[in-house]
Design a protein around this motif. Structure first.
Motif, PDB file in Angstrom:
ATOM      1  N   PHE A 152       8.691 -39.048  57.200  1.00 38.58           N
ATOM      2  CA  PHE A 152       9.240 -39.710  56.010  1.00 38.58           C
ATOM      3  C   PHE A 152      10.728 -39.997  56.274  1.00 38.58           C
ATOM      4  O   PHE A 152      11.614 -39.378  55.713  1.00 38.58           O
ATOM      5  CB  PHE A 152       9.053 -38.814  54.781  1.00 38.58           C
ATOM      6  CG  PHE A 152       7.645 -38.314  54.604  1.00 38.58           C
ATOM      7  CD1 PHE A 152       7.374 -36.961  54.472  1.00 38.58           C
ATOM      8  CD2 PHE A 152       6.573 -39.195  54.588  1.00 38.58           C
ATOM      9  CE1 PHE A 152       6.070 -36.490  54.315  1.00 38.58           C
ATOM     10  CE2 PHE A 152       5.262 -38.737  54.441  1.00 38.58           C
ATOM     11  CZ  PHE A 152       5.017 -37.387  54.299  1.00 38.58           C
ATOM     12  N   LYS A 209      12.875 -45.188  52.971  1.00 37.05           N
ATOM     13  CA  LYS A 209      12.916 -44.562  51.646  1.00 37.05           C
ATOM     14  C   LYS A 209      14.342 -44.490  51.137  1.00 37.05           C
ATOM     15  O   LYS A 209      15.287 -44.648  51.928  1.00 37.05           O
ATOM     16  CB  LYS A 209      12.296 -43.166  51.731  1.00 37.05           C
ATOM     17  CG  LYS A 209      13.147 -42.136  52.484  1.00 37.05           C
ATOM     18  CD  LYS A 209      12.424 -40.784  52.591  1.00 37.05           C
ATOM     19  CE  LYS A 209      13.319 -39.710  53.169  1.00 37.05           C
ATOM     20  NZ  LYS A 209      12.632 -38.414  53.319  1.00 37.05           N
ATOM     21  N   GLU A 259      18.483 -32.490  48.369  1.00 36.65           N
ATOM     22  CA  GLU A 259      18.123 -33.191  47.137  1.00 36.65           C
ATOM     23  C   GLU A 259      18.997 -32.786  45.946  1.00 36.65           C
ATOM     24  O   GLU A 259      20.217 -32.644  46.095  1.00 36.65           O
ATOM     25  CB  GLU A 259      16.635 -32.972  46.854  1.00 36.65           C
ATOM     26  CG  GLU A 259      15.751 -33.458  48.027  1.00 36.65           C
ATOM     27  CD  GLU A 259      14.299 -33.580  47.658  1.00 36.65           C
ATOM     28  OE1 GLU A 259      13.453 -33.091  48.409  1.00 36.65           O
ATOM     29  OE2 GLU A 259      14.009 -34.181  46.609  1.00 36.65           O
TER      30      GLU A 259
HETATM   31  C1  GLC Z   1      10.946 -34.987  48.575  1.00 32.41           C
HETATM   32  C2  GLC Z   1      11.870 -36.134  48.874  1.00 32.41           C
HETATM   33  C3  GLC Z   1      11.359 -37.083  49.927  1.00 32.41           C
HETATM   34  C4  GLC Z   1      10.453 -36.344  50.884  1.00 32.41           C
HETATM   35  C5  GLC Z   1       9.244 -35.871  50.112  1.00 32.41           C
HETATM   36  C6  GLC Z   1       8.265 -35.059  50.979  1.00 32.41           C
HETATM   37  O1  GLC Z   1      11.024 -34.644  47.221  1.00 32.41           O
HETATM   38  O2  GLC Z   1      12.356 -36.909  47.786  1.00 32.41           O
HETATM   39  O3  GLC Z   1      12.499 -37.649  50.585  1.00 32.41           O
HETATM   40  O4  GLC Z   1      10.052 -37.217  51.932  1.00 32.41           O
HETATM   41  O5  GLC Z   1       9.600 -35.100  48.985  1.00 32.41           O
HETATM   42  O6  GLC Z   1       8.854 -33.849  51.350  1.00 32.41           O
END
Ligand code: GLC
Length: 598
Positions: free
Chosen positions: A164, A211, A485
């Protein structure tokens, strides 16, 4: 519908010319993959289609569920690792999952996803590269490309084929806890570095995920619903023109460059959650820009939407354009909601077929259908560590250097003060072994800053002393604690405020009292407020989050083995209260301007 001419990305960076990627995204390859996807889709039942649209988290499912529900994907959330978190444990887990997938009627492999955002950062012993805010300070995109390609190779070695990453966020307020995942406040730089990162992942054989679409870095302070009073997952309040200029342009450019997957943003645009925003997820991204890959929702983001219950939210998001639901825990409910929506005519058959076609197309294009488990490839760890060190060396920004104190001489006596001197975890930051990272023993290799300086000086006739009065120079290593986050959102960005290392204050005091030439190194994901303290420092270096090889990289820069080449990818404010949206860049609000570096 009003269309905004998106500024073509000026090639202000030499985006390296790349050999054909391990994953080719040429139009002809898309066509071939789409044709295979259509042929498979035609054989599928609605239950199998609904299963392909589900991504569950490994801790909340049984491997047999993959067979029973024909699951499309499984993920590891931050820090979620199998067994003893070795390469073998990962491969064994994914081999079992693919064996379960092979037992489904059509034997469709799952695609396994992780947040490998600066190396295979879930894996114990991984080589950890610099985070994006440092990479964005670099003079070239080469370090970014190498970081991404080595990350792809590392995850493939463990059986994982999807990460991701890269984050294309344009962080406009450095109080945001995800600023370090952003390459820059400047959308052009974010696009240039983000696209190179995406290409590096494809070149290494991994599916990328650009993203968070869109506007994650532009939320207004105080609009967060996740952490009331802060920013993360909040509301991006902009004119459409500004929204396109700042937060969409980079996605359009990445789609033109062959993006395979887009992850929707938790945030809202002018009050509408991006996860339910059909205008952007479907009309613009898919219909206007021609995006042929698939859109995945963010981690349990569906439940935050405006439907009257969870089932309604699933239907709302799928109809808006979400193709795969990252519903780590409630995935069975999501599966049933898709089938309910289809049966009741609340989700059109064409929408389900389109979503599954997109998912299958990427599975074919990435080679997963032919090779559910990537062949094991040896990796020369020393060579990867050297690439990580070189990438880190390119990120450092020299912000002050009175009397040319730097580069330091090799045979001097140094007293090292500060909490960032004794933790590899602080050098790596969040998304390292654990979701939020770890200050102590983060189970990665690499040296602390103190270890690297001591090793270098003792080899060169210098010395490290614990007594400031015996030292020629004070090395003051300050920083932030690891975070991720919304845990990283801050109101007070001083060296003693939110997310600052507890030992900063005492170290600043001790250095001041010592009255010796002081070189300060700041290890943080973003600028911190240093307007007063900097007056007593002879030299000041922004080190960002340089990763597991960052200490050796810093020694090389401080002692002149490599030059300082970094330039600020973010404006450095005088106080915590400024952000790019709420403050014009007046001289009295800026300590160092965007692009500055000695
Ligand atoms: C998280 C993040 C995202 C990440 C996903 C999976 O909350 O916002 O960037 O890829 O969850 O861990």
């Amino acid at each position: 519908m009003k269309k905004y001419l998106l500024l073509p990305i000026l090639s202000i960076f030499t985006v390296c010319a790349f050999a054909e990627s391990a994953i080719s995204v040429s139009p002809v390859r898309w066509d071939e993959a789409e044709a295979k996807a259509d042929a498979l889709l035609a054989q599928m039942t609605d239950e199998e289609k609904a299963g392909q649209m589900i991504q569950a988290e490994r801790r909340y499912m049984k491997i047999s569920d993959i067979t029973k529900y024909c699951l499309g994907s499984v993920l590891s959330g931050g820090g979620s690792a199998p067994g003893k978190n070795t390469v073998d444990d990962w491969r064994t887990m994914i081999e079992k999952m693919q064996a379960a997938a092979a037992k489904t009627r059509l034997a469709i492999p799952i695609i396994y996803g992780v947040d490998a955002v600066h190396g295979h950062n879930n894996l114990a012993g991984a080589v950890i590269f610099p985070h994006n805010s440092g990479l964005g300070a670099s003079a070239s995109t080469q370090g970014t490309f190498e970081a991404a390609r080595e990350t792809a190779r590392a995850i493939r070695q463990t059986g994982v084929t999807w990460t991701f990453a890269p984050c294309l966020a344009v962080a406009r307020d450095i109080r945001w806890g995800r600023t370090y995942e952003s390459f820059s406040e400047d959308p052009q730089k974010a696009a240039a570095f983000g696209i190179v990162s995406m290409r590096g992942l494809h070149d290494g054989g991994a599916v990328s995920s650009i993203k968070h679409f869109a506007g994650d870095g532009g939320t207004a302070f105080g609009t967060s619903k996740k952490t009331p009073g802060f920013l993360d997952q909040g509301d991006t309040k902009l004119s459409e023109e500004e929204f396109f200029r700042l937060h969409l342009n980079q996605y359009k450019r990445a789609v033109e460059d062959g993006a395979l997957n887009v992850m929707a943003s938790y945030s809202s645009f002018n009050g509408v959650k991006m996860h339910e925003n059909r205008r952007f997820l479907t009309e613009i991204l898919k219909e206007e820009w021609g995006f042929r890959g698939f859109v995945v929702s963010d981690y349990a983001a569906v439940e935050q939407c405006s439907g009257k219950n969870y089932r309604d939210n699933v239907i709302l998001c799928v109809n808006a354009g979400i193709d795969m639901l990252m519903e780590p825990i409630r995935w069975k409910q999501a599966y049933r909601s898709i089938l309910y929506g289809l049966k009741k005519g609340l989700i059109a058959q064409e929408r389900i077929d389109d979503a599954v076609r997109r998912i299958l197309t990427v599975k074919y294009l990435s080679g997963l259908m032919d090779e559910p488990i990537p062949a094991f490839e040896e990796i020369d760890e020393a060579a990867v560590r050297e690439k990580a060190r070189k990438a880190a060396e390119g990120t450092f920004v020299l912000l002050k250097n009175e009397a040319s104190l730097l580069p330091l001489k090799p045979n001097i006596s140094v007293c090292i003060l500060g909490p960032a001197a004794d933790s590899v975890g602080v050098l790596c930051g969040g998304w390292t072994i654990e979701w939020l990272g770890k200050t102590v023993n983060p189970a990665v290799g690499g040296k602390t800053f103190r270890e690297a300086v001591t090793q270098f000086l003792e080899a060169g006739g210098g010395a490290v002393t614990d007594h400031p009065d015996e030292a020629d120079v004070i090395l003051l290593a300050l920083g932030e604690e690891p975070y991720a986050e919304f845990f990283g959102d801050a109101a007070d960005l001083s060296l003693y405020g939110d997310k600052a290392l507890k030992g900063n204050r005492a170290a600043v005091e001790a250095a001041r009292k010592a009255g010796k030439p002081t070189v300060t190194v700041l290890v943080a994901g973003r600028p911190r407020i240093v307007s007063e303290e900097i007056k007593s420092w002879k030299a000041f270096v922004m080190a960002w989050l340089p990763g597991s090889e960052g200490a050796d990289a810093l020694v090389n820069a401080l002692w002149g083995k490599v030059p300082f080449v970094g330039r600020l990818p973010f404006t450095w404010p005088v106080s915590s209260e400024t952000s790019a949206e709420t403050e014009s860049r007046r001289s009295e609000t800026v300590l160092f301007p965007y692009g500055f570096g000695l």
